[in-house]
Scaffold this active site. Structure first.
Site, PDB file in Angstrom:
ATOM      1  N   CYS A  72       0.823  -1.213   0.000  1.00  0.00           N
ATOM      2  CA  CYS A  72       0.000   0.000   0.000  1.00  0.00           C
ATOM      3  C   CYS A  72       0.860   1.266   0.000  1.00  0.00           C
ATOM      4  O   CYS A  72       0.600   2.204  -0.769  1.00  0.00           O
ATOM      5  CB  CYS A  72      -0.956  -0.015   1.180  1.00  0.00           C
ATOM      6  SG  CYS A  72      -0.191  -0.349   2.783  1.00  0.00           S
ATOM      7  N   TYR A  73       1.886   1.323   0.842  1.00  0.00           N
ATOM      8  CA  TYR A  73       2.771   2.484   0.829  1.00  0.00           C
ATOM      9  C   TYR A  73       3.496   2.630  -0.517  1.00  0.00           C
ATOM     10  O   TYR A  73       3.576   3.743  -1.064  1.00  0.00           O
ATOM     11  CB  TYR A  73       3.802   2.387   1.946  1.00  0.00           C
ATOM     12  CG  TYR A  73       3.336   2.787   3.320  1.00  0.00           C
ATOM     13  CD1 TYR A  73       2.782   4.047   3.573  1.00  0.00           C
ATOM     14  CD2 TYR A  73       3.480   1.925   4.404  1.00  0.00           C
ATOM     15  CE1 TYR A  73       2.383   4.416   4.850  1.00  0.00           C
ATOM     16  CE2 TYR A  73       3.081   2.277   5.684  1.00  0.00           C
ATOM     17  CZ  TYR A  73       2.537   3.533   5.905  1.00  0.00           C
ATOM     18  OH  TYR A  73       2.139   3.903   7.171  1.00  0.00           O
TER      19      TYR A  73
END
Length: 355
Positions: A152-153
């Site tokens: 996600c990051y």
């Protein structure tokens, strides 16, 4: 209709996958599997998934999974490889974990502390690889039967900065990222620091000092984008600091990098707008408008803004995403569509939920 199974269906990522799959016109939900929650009704684990409330979570059995056309692995890192090895080569396997994201086995061992399982096609279709006007990572996802969904990051930070590297505007040796994530990014397991009394009204850093496991993935992605513009071996190094924000879901990534001498604000703006002009899930906001996590909630969108800080010669690029949708499950469905030859956006929400 193609049948799909979800392993790890009791977790946040698994629940988000099921939410999206319920609205997909070409995919039919088959087995929903879990480990410790096996035997429970899905409605007791994910009450919001009313159409599936009566389904019972089954044990994670490779033979059961293999009966489906598509298998999603929403499992902790290190748990996907053995299960994937037991599935037929003809099955489309989409791994939402980290096991197959990295090219560099040494980087995997350094950050994850185990042996590298291998590398699958990386599931970030929008990643520029050969300059702004050349084919992108999505070409590697067409017809593949194995997909490694990005972290996600890395999704937010890569999409924030990749246009500048692909256009040859950014230096690769002084990239700084500070990103805030909602508590769902830590998974559904009970952890003291995620209790409401601990997380509400507080922000806190973690993984400080370059230790977060998404660091080599971010560097890998930006190096790919920069390598396309600057030549092989033009690696990018990143100082990445994640922070925990008192919200259930969402990521806001603030990313900075030095520009090459002579780079103008007009060149910066043009690079970002050109890069994402035809991307349905990446939206460059009008000048002066900044991304907010609330604006992408529940959508497969990433909102991006960029500005040149001329005084210090750095770009500041900010991206907002829903970590469970575009940051995980939405990306998985997007890649599934590409691998199956379906329209890339099929079944994916392009509008957020507000207020």
């Amino acid at each position: 209709m193609l049948s799909v199974a979800v392993a790890g269906a009791s977790g946040y990522a698994g629940g988000e996958l099921l939410r999206l799959l319920l609205g997909h016109p070409e995919l039919e939900i088959g087995a929903v599997c879990a480990a410790s929650q096996a035997g429970s009704l899905l409605g007791t684990v994910h009450p919001h998934l009313t159409p599936l409330a009566g389904r019972r979570l089954e044990p994670t059995d490779p033979e059961l999974l293999a009966r489906h056309d598509v298998v999603y692995l929403a499992l902790p890192h290190g748990a996907s490889a053995e299960l994937a090895d037991a599935l037929p080569e003809s099955t489309l396997v989409v791994d939402c974990g980290a096991d197959f994201r990295l090219d560099d086995a040494d980087a995997w061992r350094a950050f994850y502390g185990s042996e590298h399982a291998g590398t699958w096609p990386y599931g970030l279709p929008e990643l520029p690889l050969g300059g702004l006007d050349q084919p992108r990572q999505r070409e590697a996802l067409r017809t593949t039967r194995r997909v490694a969904v990005p972290g996600c990051y890395p999704t937010a930070t890569t999409l924030a900065l990749a246009p500048g590297f692909a256009a040859g505007l950014l230096e690769g040796d002084d990239v700084v990222v500070v990103a805030a994530s909602g508590t769902s990014g830590a998974g559904k397991g009970l952890k003291p620091h995620l209790l409401g009394a601990e997380a509400m009204g507080a922000m806190s850093p973690y993984g400080v000092g370059g230790s977060h496991r998404h660091t080599p993935e971010i560097e890998q992605n930006l190096s790919r984008a920069r390598g396309a513009a600057m030549g092989e071996g033009a690696g990018v190094t990143v100082s990445f600091t994640p922070t925990l924000a008192p919200m259930p879901r969402g990521i806001l990534a603030t990313c900075t990098a030095r520009v090459r001498p002579g780079t103008t604000a007009a060149q910066v703006r043009d690079a970002w707008e050109r890069c994402y002009a035809d991307e349905p899930f990446v939206h460059v906001l009008p000048e002066g408008q900044w991304p907010r996590t609330s604006d992408v909630l529940g959508s497969n969108q990433v909102h991006v803004q960029v500005v040149l800080d001329e005084r210090v010669g750095r770009v500041v690029a900010v991206a907002a995403e829903d970590n469970l949708t575009k940051g995980t499950a939405g990306a998985a469905v997007q890649c599934t569509n590409l691998a199956l030859g379906l329209p890339e956006g099929l079944g994916l929400p392009t509008a957020g939920v507000a207020p």
